[in-house]
Design a protein around this motif. Sequence first.
Motif, PDB file in Angstrom:
ATOM      1  N   THR A 216       0.817  -1.221   0.000  1.00  0.00           N
ATOM      2  CA  THR A 216       0.000   0.000   0.000  1.00  0.00           C
ATOM      3  C   THR A 216       0.847   1.264   0.000  1.00  0.00           C
ATOM      4  N   ALA A 217       2.089   1.164   0.525  1.00  0.00           N
ATOM      5  CA  ALA A 217       2.950   2.355   0.621  1.00  0.00           C
ATOM      6  C   ALA A 217       4.395   1.906   0.751  1.00  0.00           C
ATOM      7  N   ALA A 218       5.307   2.763   0.314  1.00  0.00           N
ATOM      8  CA  ALA A 218       6.731   2.437   0.458  1.00  0.00           C
ATOM      9  C   ALA A 218       7.565   3.710   0.457  1.00  0.00           C
ATOM     10  N   ILE A 219       8.776   3.581   0.974  1.00  0.00           N
ATOM     11  CA  ILE A 219       9.738   4.680   1.023  1.00  0.00           C
ATOM     12  C   ILE A 219      11.111   4.033   1.055  1.00  0.00           C
ATOM     13  N   ASP A 220      12.154   4.749   0.611  1.00  0.00           N
ATOM     14  CA  ASP A 220      13.489   4.186   0.797  1.00  0.00           C
ATOM     15  C   ASP A 220      14.120   4.793   2.048  1.00  0.00           C
ATOM     16  N   ILE A 221      14.981   4.004   2.682  1.00  0.00           N
ATOM     17  CA  ILE A 221      15.594   4.460   3.935  1.00  0.00           C
ATOM     18  C   ILE A 221      16.785   5.350   3.571  1.00  0.00           C
ATOM     19  N   SER A 222      16.513   6.636   3.391  1.00  0.00           N
ATOM     20  CA  SER A 222      17.608   7.562   3.131  1.00  0.00           C
ATOM     21  C   SER A 222      17.895   8.411   4.365  1.00  0.00           C
ATOM     22  N   ASP A 223      16.856   8.869   5.060  1.00  0.00           N
ATOM     23  CA  ASP A 223      17.081   9.708   6.245  1.00  0.00           C
ATOM     24  C   ASP A 223      17.293   8.870   7.511  1.00  0.00           C
ATOM     25  N   GLY A 224      16.799   7.656   7.522  1.00  0.00           N
ATOM     26  CA  GLY A 224      16.858   6.788   8.700  1.00  0.00           C
ATOM     27  C   GLY A 224      15.513   6.106   8.895  1.00  0.00           C
ATOM     28  N   LEU A 225      15.528   4.873   9.449  1.00  0.00           N
ATOM     29  CA  LEU A 225      14.284   4.100   9.602  1.00  0.00           C
ATOM     30  C   LEU A 225      13.223   4.910  10.342  1.00  0.00           C
ATOM     31  N   SER A 226      13.577   5.500  11.486  1.00  0.00           N
ATOM     32  CA  SER A 226      12.568   6.220  12.276  1.00  0.00           C
ATOM     33  C   SER A 226      12.075   7.453  11.528  1.00  0.00           C
ATOM     34  N   SER A 227      12.979   8.163  10.875  1.00  0.00           N
ATOM     35  CA  SER A 227      12.605   9.383  10.161  1.00  0.00           C
ATOM     36  C   SER A 227      11.754   9.047   8.939  1.00  0.00           C
ATOM     37  N   ASP A 228      12.123   8.000   8.211  1.00  0.00           N
ATOM     38  CA  ASP A 228      11.371   7.651   7.006  1.00  0.00           C
ATOM     39  C   ASP A 228      10.018   7.024   7.356  1.00  0.00           C
ATOM     40  N   LEU A 229       9.986   6.242   8.457  1.00  0.00           N
ATOM     41  CA  LEU A 229       8.689   5.737   8.934  1.00  0.00           C
ATOM     42  C   LEU A 229       7.816   6.916   9.355  1.00  0.00           C
ATOM     43  N   ASN A 230       8.427   7.917   9.964  1.00  0.00           N
ATOM     44  CA  ASN A 230       7.682   9.114  10.360  1.00  0.00           C
ATOM     45  C   ASN A 230       7.062   9.814   9.142  1.00  0.00           C
ATOM     46  N   HIS A 231       7.790   9.835   8.014  1.00  0.00           N
ATOM     47  CA  HIS A 231       7.210  10.400   6.787  1.00  0.00           C
ATOM     48  C   HIS A 231       5.956   9.625   6.387  1.00  0.00           C
ATOM     49  N   ILE A 232       6.048   8.298   6.404  1.00  0.00           N
ATOM     50  CA  ILE A 232       4.878   7.473   6.058  1.00  0.00           C
ATOM     51  C   ILE A 232       3.721   7.775   7.006  1.00  0.00           C
ATOM     52  N   CYS A 233       4.010   7.804   8.317  1.00  0.00           N
ATOM     53  CA  CYS A 233       2.947   7.975   9.309  1.00  0.00           C
ATOM     54  C   CYS A 233       2.278   9.340   9.192  1.00  0.00           C
ATOM     55  N   THR A 234       3.077  10.396   9.138  1.00  0.00           N
ATOM     56  CA  THR A 234       2.467  11.731   9.113  1.00  0.00           C
ATOM     57  C   THR A 234       1.750  11.959   7.778  1.00  0.00           C
ATOM     58  N   GLN A 235       2.346  11.501   6.663  1.00  0.00           N
ATOM     59  CA  GLN A 235       1.723  11.752   5.369  1.00  0.00           C
ATOM     60  C   GLN A 235       0.519  10.833   5.121  1.00  0.00           C
ATOM     61  N   SER A 236       0.473   9.664   5.811  1.00  0.00           N
ATOM     62  CA  SER A 236      -0.667   8.760   5.658  1.00  0.00           C
ATOM     63  C   SER A 236      -1.699   8.949   6.772  1.00  0.00           C
ATOM     64  N   ASN A 237      -1.392   9.835   7.739  1.00  0.00           N
ATOM     65  CA  ASN A 237      -2.283  10.018   8.897  1.00  0.00           C
ATOM     66  C   ASN A 237      -2.508   8.734   9.672  1.00  0.00           C
ATOM     67  N   VAL A 238      -1.433   8.025   9.927  1.00  0.00           N
ATOM     68  CA  VAL A 238      -1.502   6.789  10.700  1.00  0.00           C
ATOM     69  C   VAL A 238      -0.375   6.792  11.724  1.00  0.00           C
ATOM     70  N   GLY A 239      -0.330   5.766  12.544  1.00  0.00           N
ATOM     71  CA  GLY A 239       0.772   5.566  13.468  1.00  0.00           C
ATOM     72  C   GLY A 239       1.443   4.235  13.170  1.00  0.00           C
ATOM     73  N   ALA A 240       2.447   3.867  13.981  1.00  0.00           N
ATOM     74  CA  ALA A 240       3.138   2.605  13.729  1.00  0.00           C
ATOM     75  C   ALA A 240       3.699   2.044  15.023  1.00  0.00           C
ATOM     76  N   LEU A 241       3.732   0.737  15.081  1.00  0.00           N
ATOM     77  CA  LEU A 241       4.365   0.031  16.198  1.00  0.00           C
ATOM     78  C   LEU A 241       5.466  -0.861  15.625  1.00  0.00           C
ATOM     79  N   ILE A 242       6.695  -0.665  16.145  1.00  0.00           N
ATOM     80  CA  ILE A 242       7.841  -1.470  15.704  1.00  0.00           C
ATOM     81  C   ILE A 242       8.214  -2.419  16.842  1.00  0.00           C
TER      82      ILE A 242
END
Lengths: 346, 346
Positions: A216-242
């Motif tokens: 459903t969504a993807a990003i490459d890890i260029s800034d860092g796992l937490s930072s890039d996951l944060n892009h997905i979460c804020t831009q998708s209006n969701v949260g995440a549990l790792i």
Amino acid sequence: MKLSDIGEFGFIDRIAPLGLIRPAKVIRGIGDDCAVVRIDEDTCLLVTTDLLIERVHFYRSWGSANILGRKSLAVNISDIAACGGVPKDAFVSIGIPEDVEVEWLDDFYDGLAGLAREYGVNILGGDTTRSLADIVINVAITGVAGCNETLFRDTAKPGNILALTGPTGLSAAGCDLLLRGEAPPGHWVETLKAAHLNPRPHVKEGRFLAASHACTAAIDISDGLSSDLNHICTQSNVGALIFEDKLPIHDALLEAASYLGRDPLEWLLHGGEDYALLACLRPDAFPAVKASAAERGLQLIAIGVIEETPGMRLQRGDGHVEALTGGGWNHFRGRNGKFGGIEIRP
Amino acid sequence: MKLSDIGEFGFIDRIAPLGLIRPAKVIRGIGDDCAVVRIDEDTCLLVTTDLLIERVHFYRSWGSANILGRKSLAVNISDIAACGGVPKDAFVSIGIPEDVEVEWLDDFYDGLAGLAREYGVNILGGDTTRSLADIVINVAITGVAGCNETLFRDTAKPGNILALTGPTGLSAAGCDLLLRGEAPPGHWVETLKAAHLNPRPHVKEGRFLAASHACTAAIDISDGLSSDLNHICTQSNVGALIFEDKLPIHDALLEAASYLGRDPLEWLLHGGEDYALLACLRPDAFPAVKASAAERGLQLIAIGVIEETPGMRLQRGDGHVEALTGGGWNHFRGRNGKFGGIEIRP
């Protein structure tokens, strides 16, 4: 106002609304790994660009011109991979200080053209100019993807499985070893330095995920796992549990952590420039997709889930859940207090 | 080996063969104003990129961030114009030193977005990063053109009329005034500075020439009339004769020549960054095309002819013919002894 007051992403938010004055055919503008423009009913053109500046992104002394040429193209191909595309044509601008010799440039272009050949990418243009202080490299690249098979950051859904196509943290650890300047001999040292200097763009993985129709969504890890996951979460209006115990820790990372007295989790979560993909997949399809990936020799490592509740959380090995903040790289601010004080993007 | 030993164009010759590994659909690669790739049977995608570096291409003190933003995009749109295309989507990379404030950047993007709106260009992406020394700006831009209406440099034919879509030399004279730092008040000073700082890309002219089907070759005047004509001649395997008394001399150029004690012909022939187009047209069609251009408010100034004999020649006002050498800008070498000693590309 200083740029450090608003940070790189604040600055991008500021300029993004300026750009789109002719929306026809534009599927994505500023704010994702690539811009996406419809060419015809089925096919989309992807375009992305990356600027590398000496002493900010690299030091000449860290490696050969050849692998710098490879990396300059690789980071752009990775953005095409993150959108599920096939890279096509590259355009290389280079600003060259007087002390750079033709032989260095030959080696740089040899490396760049070598990676281009490996990925079927043409080098069709560019610009060459003098620079007074630093080597400046900008690569712009096009790619194509089926319009119904492009992957974006803002389309993750609660319940999705979060999966990585490779381990993270190796590049940041390699960067720290390079910054330190000395390291014991050992295969792990070479592995980490190579992860930083000569990254592999995950084009096969991106194409596979896009074609699976389960991503459903993807990003490459260029800034860092937490930072890039944060892009997905804020831009998708969701949260995440790792889940900490699902995170893939490479042996070389443990060796480096022991040698440098560091917590490997910091590199893994907050180090950047790994260029693995972080993908969100429908949970019902995940087992079959993972099996199919394995058949093709591709990794798909489940590390967490997308949740409705905004914010990012990390479940430690003992079951305790803590808040996770985007600690990756942010130009103009540096890392969010995690590593601090170094000049180089990890 | 030093880059100055082989020059910018020697270097481009060196890297050009590396690039094309997948020739399908590629109509032009390295060596023209744009790369040209077929999208479908009728339509071609044009791509070009330009790198501007502070203290090499501009000084911050010379003008507002706003007009620097405009120029950063204009020089790219001009390459699309030179190929007869319509500019579409721009990608802006910027490297920003710490002393640049957010307000400067807002003004820069405001200027860039303003020119983008005037030309119907989207800004769809880019990269923002720190720079330690100089402001670095790279713009990559796409455009489209009918595949049978693209204009190239290497297709000029003996007998063609050489025509300019506007006067040349103003930008170089403006640059010299800016380098001098002081100038008397006068409209001509503002005209010349504006020609350098805020050039107009000749998109209408390029589209008109392409649609005329009478234009065999074109280039934009970025390096200088003599240097860009030299590109046409060497790449088309032809020569050229220019008539001094046909060259359009702008009044402001005469004023500047008188004030600075210079020969205006030097600016006109060898100054760069005018961004007018230099076009080659079939002689039988030229009168009708010129009349049609005039009806649309477009200039088409015949200044010479393409000849079979290689080399460039200038017929002076007294009828004497002398050899003309490409004296425009060449990065890594500077101007060919014509102006010498200045840091800035004219």
